[in-house]
Scaffold this motif. Sequence first.
Motif, PDB file in Angstrom:
ATOM      1  N   GLU A   1      -2.481  -1.985  10.892  1.00  8.96           N
ATOM      2  CA  GLU A   1      -1.624  -1.120  10.101  1.00  8.96           C
ATOM      3  C   GLU A   1      -0.267  -1.776   9.892  1.00  8.96           C
ATOM      4  OE1 GLU A   1      -1.465   2.816  11.747  1.00  8.96           O
ATOM      5  OE2 GLU A   1      -3.640   3.015  11.809  1.00  8.96           O
ATOM      6  N   VAL A   2       0.260  -1.613   8.680  1.00  9.47           N
ATOM      7  CA  VAL A   2       1.568  -2.166   8.320  1.00  9.47           C
ATOM      8  C   VAL A   2       2.386  -1.042   7.684  1.00  9.47           C
ATOM      9  CG1 VAL A   2       0.712  -4.522   7.991  1.00  9.47           C
ATOM     10  CG2 VAL A   2       0.689  -2.927   6.065  1.00  9.47           C
ATOM     11  N   PRO A   3       3.715  -1.182   7.638  1.00  7.32           N
ATOM     12  CA  PRO A   3       4.528  -0.142   6.998  1.00  7.32           C
ATOM     13  C   PRO A   3       4.119   0.066   5.542  1.00  7.32           C
ATOM     14  CG  PRO A   3       5.904  -1.657   8.260  1.00  7.32           C
ATOM     15  CD  PRO A   3       4.537  -2.260   8.223  1.00  7.32           C
ATOM     16  N   PHE A   4       4.395   1.254   5.002  1.00  7.06           N
ATOM     17  CA  PHE A   4       3.997   1.561   3.636  1.00  7.06           C
ATOM     18  C   PHE A   4       4.673   0.637   2.629  1.00  7.06           C
ATOM     19  CE2 PHE A   4       3.977   4.040  -0.325  1.00  7.06           C
ATOM     20  CZ  PHE A   4       2.622   4.300  -0.421  1.00  7.06           C
ATOM     21  N   ASN A   5       5.858   0.141   2.968  1.00  6.48           N
ATOM     22  CA  ASN A   5       6.577  -0.755   2.045  1.00  6.48           C
ATOM     23  C   ASN A   5       6.285  -2.232   2.309  1.00  6.48           C
ATOM     24  OD1 ASN A   5       7.914  -1.108   4.439  1.00  6.48           O
ATOM     25  ND2 ASN A   5       9.978  -0.721   3.633  1.00  6.48           N
ATOM     26  N   TYR A   6       5.226  -2.524   3.056  1.00  7.31           N
ATOM     27  CA  TYR A   6       4.867  -3.917   3.367  1.00  7.31           C
ATOM     28  C   TYR A   6       4.672  -4.708   2.080  1.00  7.31           C
ATOM     29  CZ  TYR A   6       2.100  -7.868   5.106  1.00  7.31           C
ATOM     30  OH  TYR A   6       1.624  -9.135   5.402  1.00  7.31           O
ATOM     31  N   ASP A   7       5.326  -5.872   2.003  1.00  2.00           N
ATOM     32  CA  ASP A   7       5.183  -6.726   0.822  1.00  2.00           C
ATOM     33  C   ASP A   7       4.831  -8.165   1.208  1.00  2.00           C
ATOM     34  OD1 ASP A   7       7.547  -7.551   1.941  1.00  2.00           O
ATOM     35  OD2 ASP A   7       8.772  -7.303   0.128  1.00  2.00           O
ATOM     36  N   GLY A   8       4.293  -8.328   2.415  1.00  6.20           N
ATOM     37  CA  GLY A   8       3.903  -9.654   2.872  1.00  6.20           C
ATOM     38  C   GLY A   8       2.533 -10.063   2.336  1.00  6.20           C
ATOM     39  N   ALA A   9       2.075 -11.209   2.805  1.00  8.76           N
ATOM     40  CA  ALA A   9       0.806 -11.762   2.340  1.00  8.76           C
ATOM     41  C   ALA A   9      -0.379 -10.966   2.872  1.00  8.76           C
ATOM     42  CB  ALA A   9       0.691 -13.220   2.769  1.00  8.76           C
ATOM     43  N   VAL A  10      -1.432 -10.914   2.097  1.00  8.20           N
ATOM     44  CA  VAL A  10      -2.721 -10.360   2.513  1.00  8.20           C
ATOM     45  C   VAL A  10      -3.698 -11.520   2.567  1.00  8.20           C
ATOM     46  CG1 VAL A  10      -4.603  -8.780   1.940  1.00  8.20           C
ATOM     47  CG2 VAL A  10      -2.228  -8.122   1.466  1.00  8.20           C
ATOM     48  N   PRO A  11      -4.285 -11.813   3.727  1.00  9.52           N
ATOM     49  CA  PRO A  11      -5.174 -12.978   3.840  1.00  9.52           C
ATOM     50  C   PRO A  11      -6.335 -12.920   2.849  1.00  9.52           C
ATOM     51  CG  PRO A  11      -4.698 -12.035   5.999  1.00  9.52           C
ATOM     52  CD  PRO A  11      -4.175 -11.067   4.987  1.00  9.52           C
ATOM     53  N   GLU A  12      -6.794 -14.081   2.454  1.00 18.08           N
ATOM     54  CA  GLU A  12      -7.921 -14.163   1.538  1.00 18.08           C
ATOM     55  C   GLU A  12      -9.151 -13.483   2.147  1.00 18.08           C
ATOM     56  OE1 GLU A  12     -10.545 -17.555  -0.849  1.00 18.08           O
ATOM     57  OE2 GLU A  12      -8.853 -18.147   0.422  1.00 18.08           O
ATOM     58  N   GLY A  13      -9.824 -12.664   1.351  1.00 14.54           N
ATOM     59  CA  GLY A  13     -11.005 -11.954   1.823  1.00 14.54           C
ATOM     60  C   GLY A  13     -10.687 -10.616   2.460  1.00 14.54           C
ATOM     61  N   PHE A  14      -9.405 -10.295   2.618  1.00 18.25           N
ATOM     62  CA  PHE A  14      -8.962  -9.014   3.167  1.00 18.25           C
ATOM     63  C   PHE A  14      -8.452  -8.153   2.013  1.00 18.25           C
ATOM     64  CE2 PHE A  14      -9.111 -11.790   6.687  1.00 18.25           C
ATOM     65  CZ  PHE A  14      -9.082 -11.067   7.869  1.00 18.25           C
ATOM     66  N   GLU A  15      -8.214  -6.879   2.280  1.00 10.45           N
ATOM     67  CA  GLU A  15      -7.601  -6.012   1.278  1.00 10.45           C
ATOM     68  C   GLU A  15      -6.640  -5.059   1.969  1.00 10.45           C
ATOM     69  OE1 GLU A  15     -10.185  -2.473  -0.084  1.00 10.45           O
ATOM     70  OE2 GLU A  15     -11.646  -4.034   0.443  1.00 10.45           O
ATOM     71  N   ILE A  16      -5.797  -4.427   1.186  1.00 10.91           N
ATOM     72  CA  ILE A  16      -4.818  -3.500   1.750  1.00 10.91           C
ATOM     73  C   ILE A  16      -5.098  -2.107   1.193  1.00 10.91           C
ATOM     74  CG2 ILE A  16      -3.075  -3.968  -0.033  1.00 10.91           C
ATOM     75  CD1 ILE A  16      -0.985  -3.809   2.339  1.00 10.91           C
ATOM     76  N   ILE A  17      -5.134  -1.123   2.081  1.00 13.01           N
ATOM     77  CA  ILE A  17      -5.417   0.258   1.683  1.00 13.01           C
ATOM     78  C   ILE A  17      -4.289   1.162   2.156  1.00 13.01           C
ATOM     79  CG2 ILE A  17      -7.922  -0.064   1.722  1.00 13.01           C
ATOM     80  CD1 ILE A  17      -7.969   1.317   4.462  1.00 13.01           C
ATOM     81  N   GLU A  18      -4.161   2.327   1.524  1.00 15.86           N
ATOM     82  CA  GLU A  18      -3.135   3.294   1.898  1.00 15.86           C
ATOM     83  C   GLU A  18      -3.713   4.324   2.867  1.00 15.86           C
ATOM     84  OE1 GLU A  18      -1.188   5.115  -1.396  1.00 15.86           O
ATOM     85  OE2 GLU A  18      -0.585   3.188  -2.298  1.00 15.86           O
ATOM     86  N   LEU A  19      -2.900   4.703   3.839  1.00  5.43           N
ATOM     87  CA  LEU A  19      -3.281   5.730   4.814  1.00  5.43           C
ATOM     88  C   LEU A  19      -2.241   6.844   4.790  1.00  5.43           C
ATOM     89  CD1 LEU A  19      -4.300   3.461   7.834  1.00  5.43           C
ATOM     90  CD2 LEU A  19      -5.812   4.489   6.125  1.00  5.43           C
ATOM     91  N   GLU A  20      -2.701   8.063   4.667  1.00  9.51           N
ATOM     92  CA  GLU A  20      -1.801   9.208   4.616  1.00  9.51           C
ATOM     93  C   GLU A  20      -1.275   9.544   6.019  1.00  9.51           C
ATOM     94  OE1 GLU A  20      -0.684  10.754   1.897  1.00  9.51           O
ATOM     95  OE2 GLU A  20      -1.761   9.187   0.792  1.00  9.51           O
ATOM     96  N   PRO A  21      -0.161  10.274   6.104  1.00  5.94           N
ATOM     97  CA  PRO A  21       0.328  10.704   7.424  1.00  5.94           C
ATOM     98  C   PRO A  21      -0.755  11.510   8.137  1.00  5.94           C
ATOM     99  CG  PRO A  21       1.945  11.185   5.711  1.00  5.94           C
ATOM    100  CD  PRO A  21       0.692  10.764   5.004  1.00  5.94           C
ATOM    101  N   CYS A  22      -0.795  11.383   9.450  1.00  4.88           N
ATOM    102  CA  CYS A  22      -1.817  12.102  10.208  1.00  4.88           C
ATOM    103  C   CYS A  22      -1.387  12.248  11.661  1.00  4.88           C
ATOM    104  CB  CYS A  22      -3.161  11.365  10.139  1.00  4.88           C
ATOM    105  SG  CYS A  22      -3.160   9.762  10.976  1.00  4.88           S
ATOM    106  N   ARG A  23      -2.139  13.044  12.382  1.00  5.42           N
ATOM    107  CA  ARG A  23      -1.991  13.153  13.828  1.00  5.42           C
ATOM    108  C   ARG A  23      -3.216  12.534  14.479  1.00  5.42           C
ATOM    109  NH1 ARG A  23       0.435  17.939  11.992  1.00  5.42           N
ATOM    110  NH2 ARG A  23       2.497  18.353  12.893  1.00  5.42           N
TER     111      ARG A  23
END
Length: 301
Positions: free
Chosen positions: A213-235
């Motif tokens: 998990e990374v912060p919602f404003n993450y703007d760093g690299a995403v490794p090749e073959g990986f993807e980035i998804i959004e996660l809503e607030p939760c408990r």
Amino acid sequence: MADYDKVQAVQRMQDHIKEHIGESITLKDLSEAAGYSQWHSLRVFKEMTGLTPFDYIRLYRLTLGARSLREGNVRIADVAADCAFDTHEGFTRAFSKEFGLSPEAYKNDPAPLRYFIPYSVLIRYLVKNKGDDKMERKQKQTIFVQVTERPKRKAIIKRGVAAEHYFTYCEEVGCEVWGILESIKGAAYEPAGFWLPPKLIRKGTSKYVQGVEVPFNYDGAVPEGFEIIELEPCRMAVFQGEPYPEEEFENAIGDVWDAMEKYDPKVFGYEWADADAPRFQLMPVGSRGYIEARPVKILSK
């Protein structure tokens, strides 16, 4: 030499390396830790890990160096010395050869790398030989539970094909994903194995994935073959067992799973929310106890 004897010998060598990674380590040191001749120690280490002891030590040290450089506020010469390299130049050559860029370049722009993970040969052996009498079950441990809040965030993940747990995932994807995840700068938490809810599973991909998990404003690299998804607030209801001997990791996981199965969140004003967020597991580490978390939400009235 029986397989289990070899595994224990190599585990002792791994433990010695971990304890003395910043110091000079000789084959004589390792053979004394193993309790076998130098030749036998060298041979069984390569057999059990796929690496010579000195390739293993080199990769271990280079990964420790990369972790230090990733923070960006260290001198390369100091990192080289901390990692037991004789010279700055020797460290630079080894680092560049292994990772494909210089320590200076990585320090200035720490893109994801494939970190070396020194997996325990003992744990791997016990996983492979689940019926071994070494796995005799001990008295169940106490499990601690607390509810924590996760903010809106993102996760960098690597999907599998049909995996529903760690072992099938490794068969599909391999065991190198974790090392890449650990190298990602700016992660909000440590890498984890996730069981995705249906809404986050793409057709033809696995329920179980590994990610970080990374912060919602993450703007760093995403490794090749990986993807980035959004996660809503939760408990999350976080279940943590007691510290345990590393060889009893499977029992420790089983105890947490048993506790989760019997746990009734309604008693505390919550209900399970498996459709809302991923359930996750952290890497089993005996010194802190096994940790797994499952999403919950406030009980509807």
